[in-house]
Design a protein around this motif. Structure first.
Motif, PDB file in Angstrom:
ATOM      1  N   GLY A 113      31.392  -5.487  -5.137  1.00 59.19           N
ATOM      2  CA  GLY A 113      30.275  -4.966  -4.365  1.00 59.19           C
ATOM      3  C   GLY A 113      29.421  -3.996  -5.161  1.00 59.19           C
ATOM      4  N   VAL A 114      30.094  -3.180  -5.989  1.00 59.45           N
ATOM      5  CA  VAL A 114      29.378  -2.217  -6.830  1.00 59.45           C
ATOM      6  C   VAL A 114      28.550  -2.954  -7.882  1.00 59.45           C
ATOM      7  N   MET A 115      29.162  -3.943  -8.546  1.00 61.59           N
ATOM      8  CA  MET A 115      28.460  -4.689  -9.592  1.00 61.59           C
ATOM      9  C   MET A 115      27.246  -5.432  -9.038  1.00 61.59           C
ATOM     10  N   ALA A 116      27.438  -6.133  -7.925  1.00 58.12           N
ATOM     11  CA  ALA A 116      26.341  -6.911  -7.346  1.00 58.12           C
ATOM     12  C   ALA A 116      25.231  -6.004  -6.804  1.00 58.12           C
ATOM     13  N   SER A 117      25.621  -4.888  -6.218  1.00 58.92           N
ATOM     14  CA  SER A 117      24.607  -3.982  -5.643  1.00 58.92           C
ATOM     15  C   SER A 117      23.789  -3.302  -6.737  1.00 58.92           C
ATOM     16  N   TYR A 118      24.427  -2.999  -7.858  1.00 63.62           N
ATOM     17  CA  TYR A 118      23.681  -2.409  -8.977  1.00 63.62           C
ATOM     18  C   TYR A 118      22.630  -3.394  -9.492  1.00 63.62           C
ATOM     19  N   LEU A 119      23.021  -4.668  -9.608  1.00 62.65           N
ATOM     20  CA  LEU A 119      22.059  -5.678 -10.051  1.00 62.65           C
ATOM     21  C   LEU A 119      20.969  -5.873  -9.018  1.00 62.65           C
ATOM     22  N   GLU A 120      21.312  -5.850  -7.743  1.00 61.21           N
ATOM     23  CA  GLU A 120      20.308  -5.962  -6.686  1.00 61.21           C
ATOM     24  C   GLU A 120      19.261  -4.864  -6.826  1.00 61.21           C
ATOM     25  N   CYS A 121      19.709  -3.649  -7.102  1.00 60.66           N
ATOM     26  CA  CYS A 121      18.776  -2.535  -7.284  1.00 60.66           C
ATOM     27  C   CYS A 121      17.876  -2.771  -8.491  1.00 60.66           C
ATOM     28  N   GLN A 122      18.444  -3.315  -9.566  1.00 60.15           N
ATOM     29  CA  GLN A 122      17.652  -3.613 -10.759  1.00 60.15           C
ATOM     30  C   GLN A 122      16.598  -4.688 -10.478  1.00 60.15           C
ATOM     31  N   LEU A 123      16.910  -5.583  -9.578  1.00 57.62           N
ATOM     32  CA  LEU A 123      15.998  -6.685  -9.254  1.00 57.62           C
ATOM     33  C   LEU A 123      14.877  -6.278  -8.310  1.00 57.62           C
ATOM     34  N   ALA A 135      11.717  -5.380 -21.320  1.00 61.01           N
ATOM     35  CA  ALA A 135      12.375  -5.080 -20.045  1.00 61.01           C
ATOM     36  C   ALA A 135      12.905  -6.349 -19.387  1.00 61.01           C
ATOM     37  N   LYS A 136      12.144  -7.440 -19.499  1.00 64.65           N
ATOM     38  CA  LYS A 136      12.607  -8.701 -18.923  1.00 64.65           C
ATOM     39  C   LYS A 136      13.866  -9.179 -19.636  1.00 64.65           C
ATOM     40  N   ALA A 137      13.910  -9.018 -20.953  1.00 63.60           N
ATOM     41  CA  ALA A 137      15.097  -9.433 -21.713  1.00 63.60           C
ATOM     42  C   ALA A 137      16.330  -8.649 -21.273  1.00 63.60           C
ATOM     43  N   VAL A 138      16.144  -7.367 -20.979  1.00 63.95           N
ATOM     44  CA  VAL A 138      17.266  -6.549 -20.503  1.00 63.95           C
ATOM     45  C   VAL A 138      17.770  -7.079 -19.165  1.00 63.95           C
ATOM     46  N   LEU A 139      16.858  -7.380 -18.244  1.00 58.69           N
ATOM     47  CA  LEU A 139      17.257  -7.884 -16.930  1.00 58.69           C
ATOM     48  C   LEU A 139      17.945  -9.238 -17.050  1.00 58.69           C
ATOM     49  N   VAL A 140      17.416 -10.106 -17.892  1.00 63.04           N
ATOM     50  CA  VAL A 140      18.042 -11.417 -18.101  1.00 63.04           C
ATOM     51  C   VAL A 140      19.474 -11.243 -18.585  1.00 63.04           C
ATOM     52  N   GLY A 141      19.693 -10.305 -19.495  1.00 66.25           N
ATOM     53  CA  GLY A 141      21.039 -10.033 -19.979  1.00 66.25           C
ATOM     54  C   GLY A 141      21.952  -9.531 -18.868  1.00 66.25           C
ATOM     55  N   GLN A 142      21.423  -8.694 -17.996  1.00 69.09           N
ATOM     56  CA  GLN A 142      22.214  -8.175 -16.877  1.00 69.09           C
ATOM     57  C   GLN A 142      22.590  -9.298 -15.907  1.00 69.09           C
ATOM     58  N   VAL A 143      21.652 -10.197 -15.635  1.00 71.23           N
ATOM     59  CA  VAL A 143      21.927 -11.322 -14.729  1.00 71.23           C
ATOM     60  C   VAL A 143      22.969 -12.249 -15.342  1.00 71.23           C
ATOM     61  N   ASP A 198      24.400 -13.025  -2.030  1.00 76.04           N
ATOM     62  CA  ASP A 198      23.176 -13.497  -1.354  1.00 76.04           C
ATOM     63  C   ASP A 198      22.013 -12.533  -1.599  1.00 76.04           C
ATOM     64  N   ARG A 199      22.317 -11.244  -1.691  1.00 74.77           N
ATOM     65  CA  ARG A 199      21.263 -10.254  -1.941  1.00 74.77           C
ATOM     66  C   ARG A 199      20.734 -10.368  -3.371  1.00 74.77           C
ATOM     67  N   VAL A 200      21.619 -10.671  -4.289  1.00 73.90           N
ATOM     68  CA  VAL A 200      21.196 -10.880  -5.677  1.00 73.90           C
ATOM     69  C   VAL A 200      20.298 -12.111  -5.774  1.00 73.90           C
ATOM     70  N   VAL A 201      20.719 -13.182  -5.119  1.00 72.40           N
ATOM     71  CA  VAL A 201      19.926 -14.421  -5.122  1.00 72.40           C
ATOM     72  C   VAL A 201      18.558 -14.178  -4.500  1.00 72.40           C
ATOM     73  N   LEU A 202      18.521 -13.427  -3.404  1.00 73.01           N
ATOM     74  CA  LEU A 202      17.240 -13.131  -2.752  1.00 73.01           C
ATOM     75  C   LEU A 202      16.332 -12.334  -3.685  1.00 73.01           C
ATOM     76  N   GLY A 203      16.898 -11.367  -4.402  1.00 73.94           N
ATOM     77  CA  GLY A 203      16.102 -10.588  -5.355  1.00 73.94           C
ATOM     78  C   GLY A 203      15.524 -11.453  -6.458  1.00 73.94           C
ATOM     79  N   LEU A 204      16.319 -12.387  -6.971  1.00 75.17           N
ATOM     80  CA  LEU A 204      15.836 -13.298  -8.014  1.00 75.17           C
ATOM     81  C   LEU A 204      14.729 -14.206  -7.476  1.00 75.17           C
ATOM     82  N   LYS A 205      14.896 -14.698  -6.276  1.00 77.91           N
ATOM     83  CA  LYS A 205      13.887 -15.592  -5.701  1.00 77.91           C
ATOM     84  C   LYS A 205      12.557 -14.868  -5.481  1.00 77.91           C
TER      85      LYS A 205
END
Length: 245
Positions: A113-123, A135-143, A198-205
């Motif tokens: 939950g912590v890992m996914a929520s941190y990425l959700e915040c980044q997205l 910055a995009k390269a950093v996010l791609v690496g995180q995903v 699902d929140r991570v997927v929504l952020g990516l979409k």
């Protein structure tokens, strides 16, 4: 030299061309003077017009209208933003586990939950920063890191009940009930993971719909080798606007 002087000089140098009639010569002189006057006037007009054109300031550009497709300036990510995302992730990870997921594997629920929520915040935070390639390269690496860890967890959960299944086949009896217990744990854990994923997927979409990312960004080389899960998430999305246009 004035027009009268110019005419006087021409008259002095061209006496042989004058006719014997003084009246005829006078008319010629006035004709020449009139032609010269018109020529000087035209030269002055076009000369001044050219000079003004060269010196005239460029017309001011029309004011830009603030619309969704306006060019976005990349936002700067700061340590404060990182701290806020960590706080968001810790709060989400410490939330009570839904009652229907109480059998989820604790070693997964304590961290996923912590890992996914941190990425959700980044997205979802300062998304215009993704107009910067760095910055995009950093996010791609995180995903990609998130997806790799999720795959490891998924594989581990699928393998967790395998030993019990083998023993059940060999000895039967009570041991054969083991796999079903692991299936319940596995299903509960996947349900817990899906709640955050699902929140991570929504952020990516949303980023893909806004034209800030696309599936090819996750390719290993020149847009090739895009992970199948990324293609499934955002591969078919057509941008509704260009966030960095």
């Amino acid at each position: 030299m004035s027009g009268h002087d110019l005419v006087r000089n021409m008259r002095a140098g061209g006496k042989s061309a004058q006719t014997e009639s003084g009246r005829g010569g006078g008319r010629g002189d006035w004709l020449v003077f009139a032609v010269l006057l018109v020529a000087v006037g035209l030269l002055g007009y076009f000369g001044i017009a050219w000079w003004v054109k060269q010196r005239a300031p460029e017309p001011p550009a029309a004011p830009s209208v603030a619309v969704a497709s306006a060019r976005a300036e990349p936002a700067a990510w700061t340590e404060k933003d990182t701290a806020q995302c960590r706080a968001f992730a810790n709060k989400a990870g410490s939330a009570p586990i839904p009652s229907e997921m109480t059998l989820a594997v604790r070693s997964v629920t304590d961290g996923f939950g912590v890992m996914a929520s941190y990425l959700e915040c980044q997205l979802t935070t300062k998304i215009t920063r993704l107009c910067s390639p760095e910055a995009k390269a950093v996010l791609v690496g995180q995903v990609n890191d998130y997806l790799a860890r999720t795959d490891l967890i998924t594989t581990g959960l699928h393998l967790q009940g395998a030993p019990m299944a083998v023993l059940g086949e060999m000895f039967g009896g009570e041991i054969s009930a083991g796999p079903s217990i692991y299936d319940i744990e596995k299903d509960s854990t996947f349900a817990y993971m899906k709640m955050y994923n699902d929140r991570v997927v929504l952020g990516l979409k949303k980023l893909a719909q806004g034209g800030l990312i696309e599936a090819s960004d996750f390719g290993s080389f020149m847009g090739m080798g895009v992970p199948a899960v990324i293609t499934e998430m955002i591969g078919s999305i057509k941008p509704e606007r260009r966030g960095c246009a």
